[in-house]
Design a protein around this motif. Structure first.
Motif, PDB file in Angstrom:
ATOM      1  N   HIS A 228       0.828  -1.205   0.000  1.00 51.88           N
ATOM      2  CA  HIS A 228       0.000   0.000   0.000  1.00 51.88           C
ATOM      3  C   HIS A 228       0.866   1.261   0.000  1.00 51.88           C
ATOM      4  O   HIS A 228       0.518   2.248  -0.647  1.00 51.88           O
ATOM      5  N   ALA A 229       1.995   1.223   0.695  1.00 48.80           N
ATOM      6  CA  ALA A 229       2.905   2.372   0.700  1.00 48.80           C
ATOM      7  C   ALA A 229       3.478   2.601  -0.702  1.00 48.80           C
ATOM      8  O   ALA A 229       3.554   3.738  -1.174  1.00 48.80           O
ATOM      9  N   LEU A 230       3.876   1.514  -1.355  1.00 55.36           N
ATOM     10  CA  LEU A 230       4.401   1.625  -2.719  1.00 55.36           C
ATOM     11  C   LEU A 230       3.323   2.184  -3.645  1.00 55.36           C
ATOM     12  O   LEU A 230       3.571   3.111  -4.413  1.00 55.36           O
ATOM     13  N   GLN A 231       2.132   1.630  -3.574  1.00 57.65           N
ATOM     14  CA  GLN A 231       1.055   2.072  -4.450  1.00 57.65           C
ATOM     15  C   GLN A 231       0.678   3.529  -4.195  1.00 57.65           C
ATOM     16  O   GLN A 231       0.313   4.249  -5.127  1.00 57.65           O
ATOM     17  N   ALA A 232       0.808   3.980  -2.979  1.00 60.93           N
ATOM     18  CA  ALA A 232       0.511   5.376  -2.654  1.00 60.93           C
ATOM     19  C   ALA A 232       1.501   6.323  -3.325  1.00 60.93           C
ATOM     20  O   ALA A 232       1.171   7.478  -3.615  1.00 60.93           O
ATOM     21  N   ASP A 233       2.719   5.827  -3.571  1.00 64.31           N
ATOM     22  CA  ASP A 233       3.758   6.634  -4.209  1.00 64.31           C
ATOM     23  C   ASP A 233       3.678   6.615  -5.731  1.00 64.31           C
ATOM     24  O   ASP A 233       4.392   7.350  -6.403  1.00 64.31           O
ATOM     25  N   LEU A 234       2.838   5.748  -6.280  1.00 63.23           N
ATOM     26  CA  LEU A 234       2.707   5.645  -7.725  1.00 63.23           C
ATOM     27  C   LEU A 234       1.668   6.635  -8.224  1.00 63.23           C
ATOM     28  O   LEU A 234       0.711   6.956  -7.535  1.00 63.23           O
ATOM     29  N   LYS A 235       1.877   7.095  -9.439  1.00 61.43           N
ATOM     30  CA  LYS A 235       0.899   7.953 -10.087  1.00 61.43           C
ATOM     31  C   LYS A 235       0.568   7.307 -11.420  1.00 61.43           C
ATOM     32  O   LYS A 235       1.430   7.163 -12.274  1.00 61.43           O
ATOM     33  N   GLY A 236      -0.676   6.858 -11.569  1.00 62.72           N
ATOM     34  CA  GLY A 236      -1.055   6.142 -12.780  1.00 62.72           C
ATOM     35  C   GLY A 236      -0.296   4.849 -12.951  1.00 62.72           C
ATOM     36  O   GLY A 236      -0.024   4.406 -14.057  1.00 62.72           O
ATOM     37  N   GLY A 237       0.077   4.233 -11.809  1.00 67.97           N
ATOM     38  CA  GLY A 237       0.811   2.974 -11.855  1.00 67.97           C
ATOM     39  C   GLY A 237       2.293   3.139 -12.127  1.00 67.97           C
ATOM     40  O   GLY A 237       3.015   2.166 -12.279  1.00 67.97           O
TER      41      GLY A 237
END
Length: 76
Positions: free
Chosen positions: A62-71
């Motif tokens: 979830h932390a990684l995904q929060a740092d992604l923008k448009g995957g």
């Protein structure tokens, strides 16, 4: 999604563990060969996300995904 899942299955990628071991360049090539409708997908973080999910490391995922923008990973 289901269409990309079929593409991955054709490359013997069936599980999160399989995806975690996948080569990003080969994933990108798979998408490019599938046609222009797949060009928006960016597999750069797919193996890392799959590894975290396969390990059950939901907090890190979830932390990684929060740092992604448009995957996509954002520049530091």
């Amino acid at each position: 999604g289901p269409k990309i899942s079929k593409l991955l299955n054709a490359r013997s990628i069936y599980t999160l563990a399989d995806l975690a071991k996948a080569n990003v360049d080969e994933l990108q090539q798979c998408l490019e060969e599938a046609g222009p409708q797949y060009r928006r997908a960016n597999p750069a973080t797919w193996p890392e996300q799959a590894r975290l999910a396969a390990e059950g490391n939901w907090e890190a995922l979830h932390a990684l995904q929060a740092d992604l923008k448009g995957g996509r990973a954002q520049p530091v």
